[in-house]
Design a protein around this motif. Sequence first.
Motif, PDB file in Angstrom:
ATOM      1  N   CYS A 206      -8.112  -3.580  -3.762  1.00  0.00           N
ATOM      2  CA  CYS A 206      -8.551  -2.664  -2.699  1.00  0.00           C
ATOM      3  C   CYS A 206      -7.628  -2.728  -1.490  1.00  0.00           C
TER       4      CYS A 206
ATOM      5  N   GLY B 233     -15.460  -0.340  -6.086  1.00  0.00           N
ATOM      6  CA  GLY B 233     -15.792  -1.453  -5.201  1.00  0.00           C
ATOM      7  C   GLY B 233     -17.053  -2.167  -5.658  1.00  0.00           C
TER       8      GLY B 233
ATOM      9  N   ARG C  80     -22.807   2.097  -3.055  1.00  0.00           N
ATOM     10  CA  ARG C  80     -21.743   1.962  -4.058  1.00  0.00           C
ATOM     11  C   ARG C  80     -22.331   1.817  -5.458  1.00  0.00           C
TER      12      ARG C  80
ATOM     13  N   CYS D  79     -14.913   2.830   1.126  1.00  0.00           N
ATOM     14  CA  CYS D  79     -14.938   1.516   0.465  1.00  0.00           C
ATOM     15  C   CYS D  79     -16.250   0.771   0.765  1.00  0.00           C
TER      16      CYS D  79
ATOM     17  N   CYS E 169      -4.779   0.072  -3.884  1.00  0.00           N
ATOM     18  CA  CYS E 169      -5.505   1.350  -3.918  1.00  0.00           C
ATOM     19  C   CYS E 169      -4.919   2.365  -2.922  1.00  0.00           C
TER      20      CYS E 169
ATOM     21  N   GLY F 180      -7.510   3.597  -0.335  1.00  0.00           N
ATOM     22  CA  GLY F 180      -7.721   2.595   0.707  1.00  0.00           C
ATOM     23  C   GLY F 180      -6.587   2.614   1.710  1.00  0.00           C
TER      24      GLY F 180
ATOM     25  N   ARG G  41     -12.736   2.273   6.769  1.00  0.00           N
ATOM     26  CA  ARG G  41     -12.932   2.255   5.314  1.00  0.00           C
ATOM     27  C   ARG G  41     -14.360   2.669   4.920  1.00  0.00           C
TER      28      ARG G  41
ATOM     29  N   CYS H 282     -17.670   3.582  -2.687  1.00  0.00           N
ATOM     30  CA  CYS H 282     -16.697   3.402  -3.772  1.00  0.00           C
ATOM     31  C   CYS H 282     -17.320   2.726  -5.000  1.00  0.00           C
TER      32      CYS H 282
ATOM     33  N   ASN I 141     -10.256 -10.173  -5.889  1.00  0.00           N
ATOM     34  CA  ASN I 141      -9.894  -8.773  -5.782  1.00  0.00           C
ATOM     35  C   ASN I 141      -8.851  -8.549  -4.703  1.00  0.00           C
TER      36      ASN I 141
ATOM     37  N   GLN J 285       0.829  -1.207   0.000  1.00  0.00           N
ATOM     38  CA  GLN J 285       0.000   0.000   0.000  1.00  0.00           C
ATOM     39  C   GLN J 285       0.864   1.258   0.000  1.00  0.00           C
TER      40      GLN J 285
ATOM     41  N   ALA K 108     -13.072  -6.779  -0.769  1.00  0.00           N
ATOM     42  CA  ALA K 108     -12.223  -5.638  -0.478  1.00  0.00           C
ATOM     43  C   ALA K 108     -11.230  -5.942   0.621  1.00  0.00           C
ATOM     44  N   SER K 109     -10.236  -5.120   0.612  1.00  0.00           N
ATOM     45  CA  SER K 109      -9.312  -4.954   1.729  1.00  0.00           C
ATOM     46  C   SER K 109      -8.608  -6.205   2.201  1.00  0.00           C
TER      47      SER K 109
END
Lengths: 273, 109
Positions: A101, A210, A140, A203, A105, A108, A200, A207, A98, A27, A258-259
């Motif tokens: 994220c 997202g 989103r 997100c 990102c 993020g 987040r 997002c 994914n 990140q 995500a994440s």
Amino acid sequence: MSRPTLTRAQQRKRSMSRLTWARRGSQFFFAAFVLWAAVRHQLENESGTAASVDALCPFGAVETFITWITTGTFITKIHGSNLILGLALLIATLLVGNAFCGWICPFGALQDALTWVRNKLGLKARHLPPAWDAGLRWGRYVVLGVILYFSVTTATLWFADYDPYVTLFGLHWLFEWSDALWVGLGITAVVLAASVVIDRFWCRYLCPLGAVFAVLGHLSLLRIKRVEATCTDCTLCDRPCPVGITVSKANPWSTPTASGAWTAWPPARSRAR
Amino acid sequence: MIVSRWVAPVASVVILFGTIGVAQATGGWVTTGRTGPGVNTTAATQSITGRMTLRQVADANHVDLAKLIVACGLPADVDVDALLKDLVESDRYPGFEVQTVRDAVASLK
């Protein structure tokens, strides 16, 4: 001196910790790279030689896609690089899910940094009631729909004036101030303030990229599957995910939209299909 | 099948840079250029910024550069390769704004 034998839970925690640090490093790298690109773009002597943050955003591919398919042209401020980045993420998401994220990102990363600061200050995160949380996550898709509508009808990068990522990482507020930036800065300030309180926030609820990932995630070849018969309900798999995906309650598939969900991978007993 | 938790992030980053590398090798990696093929020039009228030059504005919007200079109320000897924001900040052209160029282009199209 022999090293103490770790329990399975300790081993898993240590492994998750290593992956979390790798994620933070990734990140930081991408956020630093985008900031470097923005500074380079702002300081360039000759216009048109350095990529802007607009050109380095995969969401640009989504914004211009309909216009590109129907007219053969891009909307403004969109370049081939946007389509390339969009294609890369499409391939990656379909193959392995994914990871963008959580690992790439920059916005993020910034929200994760705010969470880190909040935790260092000893402040606790707020959690919305589950029904509110579930309902607001549809935001989103609403944001995505609005952006696609105005991108197509105006043939411009309409969202750029409101996009927190572009507003913050584009550095126009630092190098090229104009009163038109107030709207974007206001939105960014609200989002970041909310992200301090709710992990987040952007997100989870707003997002648009997202939303795209949430749809594509269901088509991914690699997904987390919880096997109820062997799951110990330790909930270790829930902890790394700042957007609150409860892998421990997956029945049976969990989509890591995500994440940090991939940090938890695999939970006590998990499978990829 | 159980796979390592490193697979997704590592594969994603590899695919990202791999795709960019292939695009660069084949000439598809284009990050700048307001006058390149595929740009919607009609909409480009609305996105003239201080980072463009008069020449770029004229090229992108297919208007005559000399006519653009006149429509903007600028002298003929203006540096057409200077950034618009530099012209705006210059003391030589009082009242000149980026919006002046947008209006001029709209009137010429």
